[in-house]
Structure formats: C-alpha cells, structure tokens
Design an enzyme around this catalytic site. Structure first.
Site, mmCIF file in Angstrom:
data_model
loop_
_atom_site.group_PDB
_atom_site.id
_atom_site.type_symbol
_atom_site.label_atom_id
_atom_site.label_comp_id
_atom_site.label_asym_id
_atom_site.label_seq_id
_atom_site.Cartn_x
_atom_site.Cartn_y
_atom_site.Cartn_z
ATOM 1 N N ASP A 256 0.872 -1.157 0.000
ATOM 2 C CA ASP A 256 0.000 0.000 0.000
ATOM 3 C C ASP A 256 0.918 1.219 0.000
ATOM 4 O OD1 ASP A 256 -2.081 1.757 0.001
ATOM 5 O OD2 ASP A 256 -3.175 0.806 1.639
HETATM 6 C C1 BGC Z 1 -4.924 3.287 -0.264
HETATM 7 C C2 BGC Z 1 -4.935 2.257 -1.368
HETATM 8 C C3 BGC Z 1 -4.752 2.960 -2.686
HETATM 9 C C4 BGC Z 1 -3.487 3.768 -2.664
HETATM 10 C C5 BGC Z 1 -3.206 4.521 -3.953
HETATM 11 C C6 BGC Z 1 -3.719 4.193 -0.337
HETATM 12 O O1 BGC Z 1 -3.842 5.241 0.560
HETATM 13 O O2 BGC Z 1 -4.970 2.635 1.002
HETATM 14 O O3 BGC Z 1 -6.155 1.547 -1.337
HETATM 15 O O4 BGC Z 1 -4.761 2.010 -3.719
HETATM 16 O O5 BGC Z 1 -3.561 4.712 -1.617
HETATM 17 O O6 BGC Z 1 -4.087 5.585 -4.107
#
Ligand code: BGC
Length: 762
Positions: A244
């Site tokens: 993540d």
């Molecule tokens: C989120 C993810 C997301 C990523 C990219 C993170 O803050 O938890 O679900 O895919 O950001 O935007």
C-alpha cells in the site's frame, strides 16, 4: 465510470461482468508458467538498476506524473512501464475506464477490510463481512477485469479492519507509535479473512496489495508468515505483492519479508520516504538482500504483464491522466517546480453508454426493507414532498476530495452521496441527483413536488411552506464513509433520526431512502407512518435514475442485505480500537480478534437472545416467493475423505482438491405473488459442533442464486458445493479437513428465513 458499491448480494456478479467487459476485447491469459518463463527471460536481460526500476515506483518516463503508481519504462526492450490507478469502484482521479485509458493495473478489488467493524471507513469499497460472498465477488471481479487484459491488485492484505492508526505515528520526542496490529488466530484467518483472497488468487489476480496495518505484530508488508508461507506457498500465488502506498518502512526486512514492489517509491511529491530504489540497490550490493531475491521480485512483477498480453497492443496512457491527477490532488494551484504538470489536455472519452449499465445495476441492487400494504411501487399519486439533504446535487461540487478522511468524517451537508471518499472514490463526469430524476418523473406524470432539503428545518418540524399535505413524503437520508477515518457512529447523519420522526408526524405515508456505506441504524423503522424503507447504498453516478426506477417499479429492488442491520450499536461487532493519545508505548495499538469468526450473522446465531433489526440476506420484493420444503443433495463423487487429496497437486488458490465439486444441492422456488420478480434463495452449511473444535459458527453461507420468475412460475435453484465449503481449518494439521458426523444444509430467503433443510453424513 463506476458501479454500485457495498453491493447487495445479487446484482454484484452481473455488475462486475458488465463493467469489465464493456468495450474492451476479451483476452485469454497465458498459462502462469509460460508467463513466468517469459518474465524470467525478460528480467535476465536487465541491468541491476533496471531490475530495481521494476520493483520501485517512480514518476515514469514522461514529463508529467501520469498515474497514482508508475513504473519506469525500459525503452531498449520495448517495455513502456506500468500505470496503476485506483480503485475498486472505477477509475479514480481520471475521467473514466481502465484499459481504454491505458491503465495496466486496477488497484482493486478490495476485500480488506471485510467489515469486522461496520464503523470502519472502508468497508463500502468491498463486499461485506461474509467470506463466501466476498470470495464469489472477488473471483468474479478478478476474472472479469483481467479478461479485458487489465491487472488486478487484490487488497488490502490482511486484517486492515480499521482506519484509525492504520499507519504509524511519531510523537514530538521522536518515539514511533506503531500502526494498529490485528492479532488473528490461524483458524479465523483461514476461514474468514483469508478466504476471499484465496478466491482472488485462484481467479488469477496479478498482484496483492499488502496493508498499512500490522498482522500479529508484524507489518503486513514485511510478514514472511503471511506473504511467503501463506500467500506464495500455501496459496501458490505467482504474481507480485505491492505495498500500500507508503506502507514500506525499511529495506531489508520488507524485501526479505516477501514484498515485491514498493509504491509509490521514488515519487517525492507523494510525501513518503522511499526504501527500495537506491537503498535496495545498496542492500543487494552489500549482500543483505540476495540477487536471486531481486530477480524473483522483478520476475513476479513481469509475470502478469506477459500473462495478460500487456506486451501487445495495450493502449497508451491517456495524456489527460497526469493533469487530472494533479488537479484532483492539489487543485489549480501554481507550483513553480511542477510547472507543466497540469496543463489541460483533452481526455480520451471512452464512456459510450456505460451510464445505462450503472443505472440498471444501481436499481437492481437496492434493498427493500419495509413495504406496508404495497406502498411501493408508486402508482398514480401526484402530490409529493421531497425531503432531506440527500436529494440535490452536492453544493460543494460533484467530486469530493477532502485532504484526509479525518478532516471531514461526516462528508458534506447538502447533496447526494453516491459514493464514499478517499482513493476508492471516483471523479464524476455526470451525476444525476435524486432531485433531478424524481422531479422530472413527477412532472411527466402531471404531478407536483414540494421541496425541503435542510434536515434541521425538517427535524424542527418547520413545515409552514408545505401545503397541501402531500400524498407521499419521500425522505432522502445519508451517511458518509471515507478512507482515512472510521465513521463516528452508525447513525444516518445530519439530524436524520429527528427528521424521520417529524416527517412521519406530518405525513402518514413517509418513505425513507437511505444512501450510505452499509450498516446504518434505523431506530424509527417500526414507526407506523414510515410505510416503506429502501437501503440504496452507494449506487454510483446514476443514483437519481436508479432510485426512480425502483420507486415506480420499472425495476424490481432485488438486492439482499450483504450484512445484518442491528437494532443498536452494541450488536454491531467489536468496537474500533482507540488508544489514548498520550500513550508512550510503541506497541499499544494491538487488538486480539477474540470473537473469532463470530461477526455479523454468525454473532447473532451464536447469541440466541440477540435479534437483528434486519438480518443478513434479507430483502423484500414487489412480489412473493415460496420454497418447497425438500432440499435435494447429490454427491458428485468428489471425495468426502477427511483429508485433502494432495496428489492432485497445487495451483494458484491452493490445493487443487479443495476446489473440486463434491455435491450439488437443488430446491424449487415459486413466485406466488401477482407480478414478475427475482428471488434470491440462499444455502447455509452447518458443520457438526461435536467433531469440530470450539469456535465453529452455527451456520455459514455457502451458496446463493438469483432466479427471475414470472407470476406463478417455479424454477429450481442449484448450489454447487466445493470441498472447501464443507471443511474447517485444522490448526494442528495446518490443512482443511471435512469433519466427521452430520453436516446440515439449510436453504431459505435470508439467514433467518430458513425454509428447507437436509443432512449429509460423513
Ligand atoms: C490506499 C490504497 C490505494 C493507494 C493509492 C492508499 O492510501 O490505502 O487503497 O490504492 O492509496 O491511491
């Protein structure tokens, strides 16, 4: 484009197929080992720094920042790099669609969180707290999306059930307070939280996104136990694990723990430190991370690229993607060092008639909870009141991008909520509010509408503008949920309870429509002047048209609840963990999941004195159905031996034998009402309590159908049971086992409305 979220049981599968398949040619993936060979051969031609480039996010090669996650190109080998974009419900921070916009990786679907806490900020991005339902949905999502040649990234692995302290924080004196740890026992992990990820792996998910939070005290993205032992060995996952965004906290532990790609990596503008890139290069040169491991990481990253034929004819990234991303994140600000990044370029318009599908699915997924004496569908009424702050267009603009969930835990006050907030949200190119659609409909019928949006005015009973008393009062209420914060409570917001009570005093025919992320409390549900209740969830940009179709009966509300609605918050699962701010203990945010599998209907089944308001699987129809009492089971010859037949081998998803069909169950369902409609028969399995260890749920969902039935028609519902469906996870043997004794099968129209049962003796 995006589609209904927190979907009700039945519209989901059609939704995914429709959304994924529209306009894109369907591909047949290469076999995993063939793709893996191509990837290895590609990687063998790379320099060390090119390999590092495959496992570390960057700005990409062009002058603009193209995607939320980007890998650099290797031009000499005709590799154009990778573009990753959110999210589970549609293309985020872009105009629409994935493949046609040149997005290689869709950052979804999501099944973590699953919904241990209905107050969790991100449950609405996934498929609810039942692992079987979520597993079917993950399978369909991955299969459908990847059939268009777009990679999926199944997320967030694993146990990321709350937003509060999902990331570590630093105190003024420099002490790092670690992110929340979900401590989950092995059996609960397998039977609940891992279950839908296994479906995703079996369906061929290209990647798995590890979570921000910790599992059993180790950061998910550095846990060799869950990444190597469980995901890559037990589930035989051959794709890559991506972090993540900002979930990597060091180099060696994470690379050796099983993380294959760091995102967003070297993109300093994103505000996260980078631990792969140069640091990984140094670690490899110092032999702290082996070169073989780096090769494994890079090959895993390239395998899905070849498997889905992204090396051939993949559309180029829409040049508007960078500017849209930039403006969505930062607005139209002038940042001299980034000059040029947000020059407007026309977007490639790939929307075609996708709105039609969104409208259809938003309507089909609506759940009818109460309908006294056939209040709905509406017939020839002409005098309407349209009440509530969920009616009009949002007054803050139709794309809501707060800087972080905690800044706006209640969302905005006036305007419809068709989707939640954060990376799972979607930028609208069109939004049809309930006000616009209903008003148009009533005008066409020659009727009259009276309006009142301000919930405080309604709650206070200031109805002096309302005359004559309307025949029908439609009250639109809403609840917000967003990434970055958990919901403050489970109520519909903005004085909603008082608004219902006071509308019901004015209007003996009050119909309440809720738009929200899932569970919302309804203390007014039994009010006798509330004649109908519709839970319409977050249905997407056609929100107004979808609900209008349901209200007037053009479409049957055939959704069923993918969760239970409790009477009050005490029965809504364990509370969100909150540790006092003055803690100095770095590991204070630690939560044992002591309830095991007993969440949602499993909790109600295990506590016989507790009754939900509306149970899992429940939903009314505009017609009525009956189920024959006889449930027919046919064993299909698959082995019901206690232990898995290991000689069948292992493939993505785990032991092949686990996925073999062992029984087919059938039951007859009849439409006994006076119009056509769709029934949703469900199958539950009850494993014997005396031959399984403590902690076995009373029953678990193991099948569902959607049957379209004409008036008077009877059809057979068919449920196929796989070996895994009849097994529990034996923590000593570390394998799935079918228990000895009598397994009972139940079928009905909800988790409480059981109409037929039978047993299998093992
Ligand atoms: C989120 C993810 C997301 C990523 C990219 C993170 O803050 O938890 O679900 O895919 O950001 O935007």
């Amino acid at each position: 484009m995006h589609f209904a979220t927190a979907p009700s049981v039945v519209c989901l599968i059609t939704a995914i197929r429709l959304v994924s398949a529209v306009d894109s040619p369907l591909i047949t993936p290469l076999a995993w080992d063939e793709a893996s060979e191509k990837a290895k051969s590609f990687v063998s031609q790379l320099t060390m720094s090119e390999k590092i480039g495959l496992v570390t996010g960057s700005y990409g090669s062009g002058p603009i920042l193209p995607c939320v996650g980007t890998l650099a190109a290797v031009e000499r080998l005709n590799y154009t790099g990778l573009c990753m974009s959110d999210g589970p419900n549609g293309v985020n921070r872009a105009d629409s669609e994935f493949r046609m916009k040149g997005v290689h990786v869709l950052l979804g679907p999501s099944t973590g969180p699953m919904g241990r806490h209905p107050r969790g900020g991100r449950g609405w991005e996934g498929f609810g707290p039942d692992p079987y339902l979520a597993g079917v949905a993950m399978n369909e999502s991955v299969t459908g999306i990847e059939a268009t040649g777009v990679q999926t990234s199944s997320k967030h692995y694993i146990g990321n059930e709350q937003e509060t302290q999902r990331n570590p924080s630093t105190k003024d004196d420099g002490t790092v307070i670690e992110a929340v740890s979900a401590n989950i026992d092995d059996r609960t992990l397998h039977e609940l939280y891992l279950w839908p990820f296994a479906n995703a792996v079996r369906a061929g998910t290209a990647s798995v996104m590890c979570a921000y939070s910790r599992l059993n005290q180790t950061y998910s993205c550095a846990s060799s136990e869950i990444l190597d032992t469980i995901l890559k060995d037990e589930l035989a996952f051959l794709g890559y694990v991506v972090s993540d965004f900002g979930a990597t906290h060091s180099t060696v532990d994470f690379a050796e723990g099983g993380l294959d790609m760091e995102m967003p990596g070297n993109v300093t503008a994103a505000g996260f430190p980078c631990y792969f890139g140069d640091k990984l290069l140094e670690a490899v040169q110092a032999n702290k991370v082996s070169e073989e491991r780096l090769e494994d990481m890079a090959s895993r990253v390239m395998t899905p690229y070849f498997r889905l034929h992204q090396d051939k004819d993949f559309p180029m990234i829409d040049p508007a993607t960078g500017p849209v991303l930039f403006v969505t994140q930062l607005g139209h600000v002038q940042v001299p060092s980034m000059a040029g990044m947000f020059t407007e370029v026309p977007a490639i318009d790939v929307r075609a008639d996708h709105a039609r599908g969104i409208r259809e699915l938003g309507a089909a997924g609506t759940v009818l909870l109460k309908n006294v004496n056939g209040t709905l569908p509406l017939t020839n009424q002409t005098s309407f009141a349209l009440f509530g702050n969920g009616l009009p267009d949002p007054t803050i603009g139709s794309t809501f991008v707060p800087t972080g969930g905690e800044d706006a835990p209640e969302g905005y006050e006036i305007g419809t909520f068709d989707i939640g907030g954060g990376s799972g949200s979607v930028r609208h190119t069109d939004l049809v509010s309930p006000l616009e659609a209903i008003r148009t409909k009533v005008k066409a019928l020659g009727g009259r509408v009276q309006l009142l949006f301000d919930n405080n005015e309604i709650a206070a009973g200031r109805f002096t503008t309302i005359y004559p008393t309307p025949q029908v009062c439609l009250l639109f209420l809403k609840a917000w949920a967003t990434e970055g914060a958990d919901r403050p409570d489970l109520n519909l917001q903005w004085n909603a309870t008082m608004a219902v009570e006071s509308t019901a005093r004015l209007c003996p025919n009050t119909i309440v429509v809720t738009h929200g992320p899932g569970v919302v409390l309804m203390p007014w549900a039994d009010n006798e002047n509330v004649t109908a209740i519709l839970a319409a969830h977050y249905p997407g940009e056609e929100i107004g048209n979808s609900i209008t179709d349901v209200l007037w009966g053009t479409v049957e509300p055939s959704g069923r609840l993918p969760y239970s609605i409790p009477k009050d918050e005490a029965d809504a699962g364990p509370p969100i963990l909150v540790v006092p701010e003055n803690t100095t203990d770095p590991g204070a945010w630690t939560e044992d999941f002591v309830e095991g599998q007993m969440i949602d209907y499993r909790y109600f089944d295990a506590n016989s004195g507790k009754e939900p308001l509306y149970e899992f699987g429940y939903g009314l129809s505009y017609t009525e159905f009956d189920m024959a009492p006889g449930l027919n089971v046919q064993l299909t010859g698959g082995s019901l031996n206690q232990h898995v037949n290991k000689s069948m081998g292992i493939a993505p998803g785990g032991m092949v034998d686990l996925w073999t069909n062992v029984a087919v169950v059938t039951v007859n369902v009849t439409n006994t009402g006076d119009r056509a409609g769709a029934a949703v028969p469900q199958l539950y399995v009850s494993l014997p309590q005396d031959t399984t260890p403590p902690g076995t749920p009373v029953k678990v969902l193991r099948g569902f159908n959607k049957l379209h039935l004409r008036k008077g028609e009877t059809k057979q519902a068919t449920f196929e049971l796989l070996r895994r469906d009849l097994s529990y996870w034996d923590v000593q043997e570390k394998e799935w086992v079918i228990p000895r004794g009598q397994i009972t099968l139940f079928s009905g129209f909800s988790s409480k409305d059981i109409r037929a049962n039978t047993t299998i003796s093992v």
